[in-house]
Design an enzyme around this catalytic site. Structure first.
Site, mmCIF file in Angstrom:
data_model
loop_
_atom_site.group_PDB
_atom_site.id
_atom_site.type_symbol
_atom_site.label_atom_id
_atom_site.label_comp_id
_atom_site.label_asym_id
_atom_site.label_seq_id
_atom_site.Cartn_x
_atom_site.Cartn_y
_atom_site.Cartn_z
ATOM 1 N N TRP A 153 0.985 -1.170 0.175
ATOM 2 C CA TRP A 153 0.032 -0.122 -0.074
ATOM 3 C C TRP A 153 0.581 1.296 0.139
ATOM 4 C CZ3 TRP A 153 -0.452 3.757 3.878
ATOM 5 C CH2 TRP A 153 -1.329 4.701 3.715
ATOM 6 N N HIS A 154 2.165 1.152 0.781
ATOM 7 C CA HIS A 154 2.788 2.340 0.684
ATOM 8 C C HIS A 154 3.430 2.744 -0.907
ATOM 9 C CE1 HIS A 154 2.614 1.540 5.149
ATOM 10 N NE2 HIS A 154 3.041 2.808 5.329
ATOM 11 N N ASP A 155 3.888 1.809 -1.356
ATOM 12 C CA ASP A 155 4.383 1.986 -2.614
ATOM 13 C C ASP A 155 4.816 0.664 -3.243
ATOM 14 O OD1 ASP A 155 4.887 3.641 -4.842
ATOM 15 O OD2 ASP A 155 6.657 4.574 -3.803
#
Length: 498
Positions: free
Chosen positions: A339-341
């Site tokens: 989700w962060h990257d």
């Protein structure tokens, strides 16, 4: 227009005047919606239509999910109609979640997955195309938060929460500018209830809002941005850094990330307080957690709530045995990393936290069977040991978060023990940049942690709070110190990238 800039300050003062002078709830919501569109347009005007389309689609799907079954159906056909109604709602939910996931995939993950497939299948053209796409495609700011809030709203409606038929209220919620870029992740119904109520502004509330903004400015400009200089110089010169230098940079990055992100949330909550709105807390002294599970109850709390309510529980939570619980924890944390990257480093970071949570859950299971082990963990030495293991694990995992390229992060790991620094490293970074040395910078970090410990002790153990007159007196001092001692160039908030 960025937070903590003079331009944003003028913008917010204008919004504040229009908001409180607008009569009636609807006009206030129109002010918030217009302000949010202006704010986002100043950053990425080209993506405003995309956010509006996704917002309208989520709004319409929510209405479809709430459509009741036809009560005129005969009794003998009711069971079949109920079954069809449930299937239709499930299809709508899948479509709504799928659209938001596809939006995330399209902007954040297609270049990454394309490069991975190109390497695995030995297709240089695919690898090159993915790299080119990754360099040219810029993801909309706040897209991860935007999509997660849309998914949460649809799931809440599917589970029985009432869908809204008020497009203005839903739009003001989705685009609400204090939380739009980096959270905190907010569910619709609690915020909509505040929109519905007649807002009021009291002197203590004004003092609290200004105090949160001042605290956020100090955290970002006075602490995080100066730490960023040390962190960036150290990790940009890993091959020349010694083991002690890297340990110092890792610790500094842990502090930088906390003060940068919590500083943003403080400003967002302070702005909202001046608008008569309360946003949820997102941090609660995470570096004083004595277990990794407690860390995730204190770090990025709204993300933890989202992962628990919309991933962990639907997967079965802890209701299907210890093995399934451990598997669920691993899956959830790997998704949290992604989700962060997009990047192997974020996957490794999520997998490490999943592993830490699995070890914690297994330790809990053993503690339930062995009373001596449970008593040991609850003792003072056990608590200190748990705190040390937790923080060491968190700091170790931050390596992959800061350096998502595995070649860089693995190089750091190789140099963590027994590697001397290049002769010029200390001269260029410590002496020329900071006019200091590694020992004094380490002592400054210890002093920073000591200040955090003092604040934690006063808040959690002594239960002491500053009253609003004292906060109002301290606000100008904090803002002046942040402005005077801030670095010449302030980097953007770290979580703007996510």
């Amino acid at each position: 227009m960025t937070l903590l800039s003079i331009l944003f300050g003028l913008f917010f003062l204008s919004v504040l005047g229009l908001y409180w002078s607008a009569p009636g709830r609807s006009l206030k919501l129109w002010v918030l919606l217009a302000a949010s569109l202006v704010f986002y347009s100043s950053l990425q005007f080209q993506y405003v239509p995309l956010l509006l389309v996704m917002m309208i689609m989520t709004y319409r799907i929510g209405i479809g999910l709430s459509a009741p079954i036809d009560w005129r159906i005969e009794n003998e056909n009711w069971q079949f109609a109920q079954h069809d109604w449930n299937r239709r709602r499930l299809r709508l939910l899948i479509i709504g979640i799928g659209l938001n996931v596809l939006l995330l995939l399209g902007f954040k993950y297609i270049p990454f997955f394309g490069a991975v497939l190109g390497n695995w299948l030995k297709l240089p053209a695919l690898t090159t195309g993915a790299a080119t796409l990754g360099q040219t495609l810029i993801a909309p700011l706040g897209i991860s938060y935007f999509c997660f809030e849309c998914i949460a709203y649809l799931v809440d409606v599917y589970r029985g929460a009432p869908a809204t038929f008020d497009w203005l209220k839903f739009s003001a919620y989705k685009l609400y500018f204090p939380k739009l870029l980096s959270g905190p992740i907010t569910r619709f119904h609690p915020l909509a209830a505040q929109f519905q109520a007649q807002p009021s502004l009291t002197t203590p509330q004004v003092a609290e809002g200004l105090w949160l903004i001042a605290c956020g400015a100090v955290k970002k400009l006075l602490i995080a941005d100066h730490l960023a200089t040390l962190v960036n110089l150290s990790f940009d010169n890993v091959a020349r850094a010694g083991s002690g230098d890297l340990w110092l940079a890792i610790a500094a990055y842990g502090f930088q990330l906390y003060f940068d992100f919590s500083g943003y949330v403080d400003v967002a909550r302070g702005l909202s307080a001046l608008l008569g709105i309360t946003l949820p807390q997102n941090f609660n002294f995470p570096y004083f957690s004595a277990s990794i599970a407690d860390f995730w109850r204190r770090w990025h709390m709204t993300l933890g709530d989202w992962l628990r309510n919309y991933l962990y529980f639907p997967l079965g939570g802890s209701r299907q045995g210890l093995v399934r619980t451990c598997l669920n924890l691993m899956v959830v944390m790997i998704i949290a990393g992604l989700w962060h990257d997009a990047g192997w480093g974020f996957i490794v970071w999520g997998a490490l936290h999943g592993l830490f949570l699995v070890v914690h859950r297994l330790t809990d299971a053993l503690s339930e069977q062995w009373g001596w082990l449970r008593a040991g963990w609850k003792s003072v030495p056990g608590t200190l040991l748990g705190w040390g293991l937790t923080q060491a694990s968190v700091l170790f995992a931050w390596i992959f978060f800061r350096l998502p390229n595995l070649q860089d992060s693995l190089l750091v790991m190789q140099r963590l023990w027994g590697h001397p620094a290049d002769v010029q490293f200390a001269q260029k970074i410590y002496v020329e940049t900071f006019q200091s040395d590694r020992l004094h910078l380490s002592l400054l970090l210890l002093a920073l942690f000591g200040g955090m410990t003092l604040v934690y002790t006063v808040n959690r153990w002594l239960k002491l709070r500053l009253n609003w007159p004292v906060k109002l007196l301290l606000v100008p001092l904090c803002l002046f110190a942040a402005w005077l001692l801030a670095p010449n160039e302030s980097p953007p908030y770290i979580y703007f990238d996510f």
